[in-house]
Each structure stands twice: as structure tokens, then as C-alpha cells.
Enzyme design. Sequence first.
Site, short mmCIF file in Angstrom:
data_model
loop_
_atom_site.label_atom_id
_atom_site.label_comp_id
_atom_site.label_asym_id
_atom_site.label_seq_id
_atom_site.Cartn_x
_atom_site.Cartn_y
_atom_site.Cartn_z
N HIS A 85 -16.41 8.35 -31.53
CA HIS A 85 -15.28 7.72 -30.44
C HIS A 85 -14.65 7.28 -32.49
O HIS A 85 -13.17 7.52 -31.96
CB HIS A 85 -14.95 6.30 -30.03
CG HIS A 85 -15.11 5.50 -29.59
ND1 HIS A 85 -16.48 4.29 -29.86
CD2 HIS A 85 -14.79 4.59 -31.30
CE1 HIS A 85 -16.56 3.08 -30.61
NE2 HIS A 85 -15.39 3.21 -30.81
N HIS A 89 -20.70 4.91 -37.38
CA HIS A 89 -19.58 5.09 -37.32
C HIS A 89 -19.09 5.19 -39.51
O HIS A 89 -17.96 6.14 -40.09
CB HIS A 89 -18.75 3.89 -36.69
CG HIS A 89 -18.78 3.80 -35.77
ND1 HIS A 89 -19.19 4.91 -35.00
CD2 HIS A 89 -18.87 3.13 -35.17
CE1 HIS A 89 -18.86 4.54 -33.71
NE2 HIS A 89 -18.85 3.33 -32.93
#
Lengths: 324, 564
Positions: free
Chosen positions: B257, B319
Site C-alpha cells: 500500500h 515497504h
Amino acid sequence: MTTLWDTTGTAVVQALAAERRSGGAVTSGLALTLVVVLEEKDTAEVEAAVATAAAKHPMRVIMVLRHHIEAPQPRLDAEVSIGGRHGPGESVVLRMFGRLALHAESVTLPLLAPDAPVVAWWYSETPEIIAHDPLGVFADRRITNVIRDSDPAASLQQRAVDYAPGDTDLTWTVITPWRAALASAFDTASSPAKSVVVKGNPVDPSAQLLAGWLSSRLGIYVPVERAEGKYISSVTLDFEDGRNVQMTNEGYKLLMRRPGQVDTLQPFPQRTTGDMLAEELRRLDADGPYGEALGAVSGQSGLNQRPAVRKHIWHDPALAAQEG
Amino acid sequence: MTDVRDETTGSGDGADSERQFGGSADADMQSQQGDIVTLSEGPPHAISAGSGPKLPPMLRSNPLRDPGDRRLPRVPEPCALVVFGVTGDLARKKLLPAIYDLANRGLLPADFVLLGFARRDWGDGDFEALAKKAAKQYARTDWSEEVWSRLSGDIKFVAGSFDDDAAFDELAATLDELRNSHGIKGNAAFYLSIPPKLFPTVLKQMERTKMADNSASGGWRRVVVEKPFGHDLESAKQLNALVDDVFTAQDVFRIDHYLGKETVQNLMALRFANQLFEPVWNANYVDSVQITMAEDVGIAGRAAFYDATGAARDVLQNHLLQLLALTAMEEPVEFTAEAIRTEKLKVLRAITLPVDLGRYAVRGQYDQGWLAGERVVAYRAEQDVPPDSNAESYAAVRLGIDTRRWAGVPFYVRTGKRLPRRVTEIAVLFKKAPHLPFSHTDTEELGHNQLVIRVQPDEGVTLKFGSKVPGSMMEVRDVAMDFLYGEAFTESSPEAYERLILDVMLGDATLFPRNEEVESSWRVIDPLEAFWQNHPPELYRAGEWGPKLADEMLARDGRAWRRP
């Protein structure tokens, strides 16, 4: 907020600089300057719209109100504020009296944010020839709103006559949800459209622009047939393979009806003038599809090939009235 | 999965970048628009029906879509979104609200079905009620009953457990029915919001029922997978092989995300749309790069998952390495998913670990302390954490990138929980000027020039450089020039999930890491984990910027962590 009575353009520039310093917002990224031409009675609506748009685009707003061109003494009143009722950006309200109103650019030019695009917006009473208004000449983008004119359909025709790339009208912005829904309907089409009919008010500029856009894109004549409602009530699509889609405006919903399939109901966003202004400010280059749609409405060709830059034409309304 | 709060502060206006990152769909359209003639010649009344140019009866060419028409949103084709594990936290807090937000913004196709699958004795109405409650509670945009009433007719539910053949047959049959009744044309995206250990069962079921088969369905079939993508290289390979085998590799969308965040996408705009930064974006000018992802929260009820995972696997592997890849990659030859993934993969493959892991790889675990005015407990005192746990809540490592552009530039990467504030940023520190004409005392307060990309919160870019202090003396001091994404576009930006779900339905894979990227990332993490096996984490007080060892690691190189 600083209020200046009977002042000069230089004092306004200084007041804005002082507001910026004391507000602590020394570095703020301005994307554009919006010059709004309005009348006193429209102030509340314009302020609401500008506040909404300013929340999406960092901008300096300059509101120009022209009063009593025939007044013997020119005079300037100004109001400078940052982050007030006009949204998070900077705003300057200029009230111009007397002959100064014909030279509004002398006050506004030094107030433009450096090297940022300028957008001019006539909230009501679109000038017949934009080049008559110096504010429209230095603006990179010009937004009009013919729906507020006394004869919107004639005004729209005049927009085509006077068109230069970079002009748009809010009656075009209004139909973006319609256009998005129609484009989606065509995503699933497996054959070309045979006939398309827009139903609504034939003299409504938005209905005309929608039909104009459809005919310019589809290569077929798209009529506006009279139906209930002030705006666009439905669009019917007939495809060559016999498929048929009917889209009906049900208040803030769009009903899509296709034989053999479940009817679908899509929300039609309820948009304020501010939302539409924000949509306009998103792109600061010329809107080619608008030029094509306007061309189809007015029967004029080559609108998008016209020069984008206007030259100021001196126009004195007082003189014109005398001669008129 | 990091704390969900890191999703809630988006800002910026998404539409521009949506256009910018539109991918190849527009290009397709452009090539097919060539034969469209606009009717600006002559009055419209002169044109009789059918006199216009005949359009080829091609399925994909939509005469109303003009690449120059930038007001029209990208709306996906008719499709179904099938969610496995609808009752989970992620589905309720992120997925269902994102669907509502998309509907509210008019970005869902008219023919759309949300199909839930879970082991509940439910009907369509029960699922709709759950979805409505979730959407109402967590949606980003304003609540509108009208938007919901539009969606509610398109929400279906199939009950069953994952090992129940009959339930999957019913699911497949439901999809076939919807093809006609709801016009979804065999297009479906499957969102696996379920623990990875259930993947094989579900995927085998999809294979058996041919639900994953593009040709059998007559449309597209895509699958969305959430991290963790395995827990080491071996398990990641197995998972990838399994998913890519049932679906085809280009139909697999792995959600990270972070890549859905506006600022991360803006990093590409900043680097590749400007002339200003690229010339200095290399080892000749860059001294070092620091990438930080700090959280102030603890593990909040995720002990079982977190204690087995740790910060490196949870955050560093995905990430942080993705942020590093976007920072360090070469310019993609074109702005397409394939070209961007190729460049990212090159960087990930070129990452080197320090030879001396003992000095340049630090793991830590928070002890009790005070944070934001409140007393917080130690990691080992958290609920369900074993009192002798050696899982790390903090990881920092010095990475190198063996390419001509970056040789010799250290990339310091760190992540941690219970740090003073929640912040994610990429700081590029430039070398000091080779010669200063000022006297030493004049420039005492002058540090490295820095370009900081603030991913969250306060999304934006900061440029730090020296400036003269006003006065009669020549004195140079660091000042910061701020570009605040949130100030420039004050309206809140689309949530990362909204953007990513939309991209899945549009088939735009630009913002999704592909299997080789995941595997290359594990190649970086596996040796670290192996080394840390025998090294217990160093304790740091909650509310501090990590363990002392991490500070010493930079001090050893003559540098210091930037305080974000």
C-alpha cells in the site's frame, strides 16, 4: 484581514506582503492566480465557490467588483486576507469606482503571483468580446458562465464566435458526469452507434454542448429533443447491432436501462459551483474537446486552431452607450 | 501489515497523477482514435444520420474516449470484485470503505458486483449490512445513502468454507449468473484477504472450478495478494509459483500500500519530470541516503503475527526496499508497468549487504518508557508476547547499491515501533562543498544539503541548504524550503487502497511489485535474519529514536541520523 479605503494599487501590494509575513506563511506554494469578475450581489455565492476551490488548489484570489463607471472620481477600496472566509489561500477584494474600472489591470497586474498561470472567471455577465476586458487578455485560462446570462443559448453561440483556446464555460463543466457515464456505456459497446438522441431543454447550453460533443466524437448528428426538465433528462443510444441503452436523469441518480439486463442506478454527484470551479482549475491548458463540442453546436469550424492569445481591444461602455 | 493509521492522512489531488500514471490504456486508445473525424465543418443540421465515417466494429475502440479529454475519469470495465475473508480487519477497515469511496467518486463501472465469500451462515443482506456498517464507519468521503443504495443491489454473498467443494462450485455458478444478469462479462478480480496459510487451499479450489482461467471465463481474471509475501526466499518462491501457476503472472497483483501513496508516486515525477535533480542524483554529489519509517504505536494485538515476523520481515523487506528501489532506480524507458518494474528489479538485485553485519546491521526491541505523555510497556510485556521474546521491533541496516550511479553511497535504512513519532521519509544528503571561501567559524552551522521526500505525514518535499543569516556578519546557516503537498492540494487525496483497487480493475500494474522483486528483496533480508538468529535485539526505551548501536553505526561513518 486588512481593509483599505480609497487606496492605491501599491498600498494593496504592500498590505498583501505584510499579511503574508504576519501570517507566518512565508513560503507557500501558489499554483495559480484566480481573477474573479463579479457584482456585489453575487459576493456570497462567489465566496463560497472560491473557498471550495481554494481547498483543492493553492491560489491567490483577486476579486474585482466594478462600480459606477460614470462616477466622476476614480477610487479603489481593497480588502486583503489570508486564510479567511475565501478558503486557505490568499485573497484580495478590489472595489473599483469610476474610470478606474476600465483600467482594472493596472491594479491587478502587480498582484498576480509571480510566474504562475492566471485564470479569469466571469461569474455572471460574460463579456460579449473577451478582448474588451483587459483582465481576459492576460489570463491563460478564461472561464465563463453563460447560464447566468439573460439568453444563455445566444450567449453560448457568442462564445463560439469569440472562442480562443483556453476558454471554457461552466455549462460544459456541468456535464462531465454525463459524459463519464456515456463513455462508460461505450466501453462495453461492440458495434458503433447508429443513432443517439439527447432529450431535455433544446435551448439549454449544457444539453446543446452534450449533443455537440456526442456528434463531434461519434460522427453522427445528435439532436436535442424537447422533454420535461430544464436541463438534460435522458440520452438514448441505439447501436448498429440492435443493442439499446437508455440513460435517464433521476434527480441525483442516473438510471441506466438495457434490455435483458438489470437496471442500474448510479449516483450523480451533487456538485456545487465551487466543485465545478475546482474541476476547471485542475487543467490550465486549452480544453480541446470543449472547442470541438462548441464548434459542433455553433456550426463553426477550426475553433481549436484559432490563436490562443487575445489582443486587447479598447472598449468604453460609456461611449458605446452614447453611440448606441 | 503496518498499523492501519498510516493510511489515513493522505492528501493531494489524485486525479493528476492518475492521468500521469495512466499506463498503456490511453496509448491503446490513441492509436485507435486516428480515424475519428470531428464534425466541426458545417452546421450540425447538415449532417444526416450515418453520413459520418464508419467506425471499425472493434470491441476496444471507444469513440467517446479522447486522450485529450482529461476530465473523464478512468472507469474500469464491468467486473466483479470477489473478496475472500470479508469479515477480517483489513476488509472492514480498508477494502469495503475503499469500494464505497470509489462509488462515491463515480469511479466504479455501472456493471459492478461485490461478491463476498466467508464461512458464515449469511445471505446477501447480512453481508450488505456488514459492508454498509464498515463503509459508513471508515469511508474517507462523505456518507451518502444514495450512493449506498446504488451499491447495495450489487452486493452478493456466498457462504462456505475454503475446503468445501460445493461452496466453490456455487461461487463459480454465481459468477456465471452475474455475467448475464449484471453484465459483468466474465471479468473478476479475486481479493485474498486471508492468512497466507490458506492460499494453497483457495487457489486449488479456483483452479479446480476454472475460476482463475481467463479463456474459460471469457473475460479477465485477476488475483490480489496482500503481504506478507512469504517469510523468506524459499517460502516466497513457493507462494509465487503457486499463485502464478493458477493465474498467469501478469494477472497477479501484489499490494504494497505504500506504493499507492501520492508522495511515493510523486517521487517519480520529481525525479523524472524535472531537470533540476537528476544531474546530482548520483554518487558524485550524494553523500548518503537515509530512509526512515517510524511508528509511535506498539504491536497492538498483533503479537502472534509480529512475534514470529519482526520489523525486518514486516516492513524492511517490502515497504522500505520498495522506497529504496524507487529512489535509486534508473529512468524507465517509458512510463509503463513493465519498464518501471524492470528498473526497480535492477536496483533490488544490485543491493549489497555490509560485510561486517555486526557493525552495520542493528536490531532492537523496545523497553518500557514514556511516549507522548503516556507510560507504555515493554515489548516483552505486551499481551501474548513471550517474556523472553527475541523478536525485533526495530531494524537498521547500511545497504550499498553496486551500480555505477550509486557505488560507494551508503543507504541507511531503518524502521521501528514505539519511536517518538510516526513518520516516513526519504532523505538524500548531498556532499559538502569541496571548498568553502568562508572562514570556518562562518559556516559552523552549515550541514549537508538535503532533499527530503516526506512520505507521511505532512506529505511533501523539503530542500535544506545554507543561507546567510541577516546582519553585518557573514554567517551561514541551514534553512529549509518546504513544499507541502497537503498545502498545495489541501483536499484529502484518495486513499492508497482506493487507488490500488481501481488499478487492479483497470489492469494497470504500475504500482504493484512483481514476483522477482519480492524474491530479490528476500535475498537481501535472508542473510540478515540468519545473522540475527544468534544476536538478541538491543533494548531501547520506548519514545527514543532506537537503540544506541544504531547511532554508533552512523557515527562510525562520521554521520548521524537525521531527526525526522
